[in-house]
Write an enzyme that holds these catalytic residues in place. Structure first.
Site, PDB file in Angstrom:
ATOM      1  N   ASP A 177       0.751  -1.275  -0.049  1.00 53.17           N
ATOM      2  CA  ASP A 177      -0.064  -0.155  -0.184  1.00 53.17           C
ATOM      3  C   ASP A 177       0.831   1.042   0.066  1.00 53.17           C
ATOM      4  OD1 ASP A 177       0.168   1.136   3.007  1.00 53.17           O
ATOM      5  OD2 ASP A 177       0.091  -0.797   3.149  1.00 53.17           O
ATOM      6  N   ASP A 202       0.172   5.765   0.225  1.00 56.39           N
ATOM      7  CA  ASP A 202      -0.803   6.914   0.813  1.00 56.39           C
ATOM      8  C   ASP A 202      -0.339   8.151  -0.183  1.00 56.39           C
ATOM      9  OD1 ASP A 202      -1.568   5.416   2.674  1.00 56.39           O
ATOM     10  OD2 ASP A 202      -0.494   6.311   4.261  1.00 56.39           O
ATOM     11  N   ASP A 228      -4.371   4.771  -0.811  1.00 59.54           N
ATOM     12  CA  ASP A 228      -5.041   5.810  -0.229  1.00 59.54           C
ATOM     13  C   ASP A 228      -5.107   7.126  -0.540  1.00 59.54           C
ATOM     14  OD1 ASP A 228      -6.381   3.990   1.644  1.00 59.54           O
ATOM     15  OD2 ASP A 228      -4.917   4.596   3.348  1.00 59.54           O
TER      16      ASP A 228
END
Length: 378
Positions: free
Chosen positions: A87, A89, A139
């Protein structure tokens, strides 16, 4: 083949102790870092999202700039386990005034864009939009507008880069096409201290307000801490994060950034190896934090990083740390490489290299180097 002294030291009295285990940790870190394919997929996914945001006619008019934050940018990410995805951001600095727009209003501006490019793959979260790709989670974190001075800082090439901070500072060529990344990084945060008093504001839908965050200070603090720890800090974080994933997957908290922050508060400066850093960090947690501490967030000291951590969760975590600290100390003080490696494997699982069948003057190892780089490839 490696000379055994790469892994051991001799202390007065002739006792041989397997302390640093440098090549063993080198191999271990190769097994728990993000793979080159995972890094490539992260880069492609976030570059595509950022390019779409800045070129889309409907949303680009609301955007000042974008940059990366989180464990990938701070060089503290580890390989995902149990079917989870890597992941990253992406912070989207908008032109919206926090005093004129609610968090929901700003978040909702991005939904048509997400439906257009990521239909069926996005979901609204408390402070961001989550996007689930095949191998990557993104995100999208919007912020309210920033001051002119802070906007100038956010336009810096170092922050705009797709690479993590340690790779930029240590493992990339320092001069690329006439651009000196090393000098740029060193001067990035030193030009002015004004930015330290200007956190970003991100939406908090649950509280129905804008909340402070300071990813720039988190990035600066991590880079400085890593320098103070002789380049070992980010690797200490990776190892302890992996221990948490490997041995206590059912313990809810702390994890992610709260765990990283706690490690940062407990890891001493001037450590000379990853093994030493792990051992002293765990022992500091045990000796100084038997009760749940208040952890002041970097740049936003009124925020407690452990605020959402219950006393019960912390007690369960603390018990695990007590056990881990004892194993780490025994591994660090072990009288042989075999004993040390067996104990580190007990702590970290089978990703840590197996020891030789018996100690010898020469020990075959997979790694041909004895140094552990600090960046994403460590």
């Amino acid at each position: 083949m490696h000379i055994l002294s790469n892994y051991i030291v001799t202390v007065p009295g002739g006792i041989i102790m397997a302390q640093k285990m440098t090549s063993y940790f080198n191999d271990f870190l190769k097994e728990i870092r993000l793979t080159e394919n995972q890094v490539s997929e992260l880069k492609q996914a976030h570059k595509t999202l950022r390019n779409r945001l800045l070129s889309d006619d409907d949303v680009s008019k609301y955007i000042e700039t974008t940059f990366l934050q989180g464990s990938y940018k701070r060089s503290t990410a580890v390989r995902p386990k149990n079917g989870n995805r890597s992941d990253v951001d992406i912070v989207v600095v908008t032109k919206f005034d926090k005093d004129e727009c609610t968090p929901d209003e700003v978040l909702d501006v991005f939904e048509p864009f997400l439906k257009k490019y990521y239909d069926g793959k996005y979901r609204k979260q408390g402070r961001s939009w989550g996007i689930e790709m095949s191998h990557v989670d993104l995100d999208l974190v919007p912020t309210s507008s920033v001051s002119l001075a802070e906007f100038g800082l956010l336009q810096n090439k170092m922050l705009e880069s797709e690479d993590d901070i340690i790779s930029l500072y240590e493992t990339k060529q320092y001069n690329i096409k006439g651009y000196n990344w090393n000098c740029e990084f060193d001067s990035f945060f030193s030009k002015s201290n004004d930015w330290k008093d200007e956190p970003l504001f991100i939406p908090d839908r649950e509280a129905e307000k804008w909340d402070k965050t300071h990813p720039l200070e988190q990035i600066r603090w991590t880079q400085e801490k890593n320098k103070n720890c002789n380049g070992h800090y980010v690797n200490v974080v990776k190892c302890i994060k992996w221990w948490r994933k490997e041995k206590y997957p059912d313990v809810k908290h702390p994890k992610s950034y709260p765990l990283e922050h706690f490690i940062g508060d407990c890891c001493p400066d001037d450590i000379t190896s990853v093994a030493e850093g792990i051992t002293l960090t765990l022992e500091k947690m045990v000796s100084d934090y038997s009760a749940k501490p208040y952890l002041a967030d970097r740049g936003v000291p009124e925020h407690d990083v452990f605020a959402r951590l219950t006393e019960e969760d912390y007690s369960e975590f603390y018990d695990a740390v007590c056990d881990a600290a004892q194993i780490a100390r025994s591994a660090y003080d072990a009288s042989s490489v075999q004993e040390s490696a067996d104990l580190w494997r007990q702590l970290f699982g089978n990703k840590f290299p197996e020891p030789p069948k018996k100690d010898a003057i020469f020990t075959e190892r997979k790694s041909n180097t004895s140094s552990i780089p600090g960046g994403r490839f460590a």
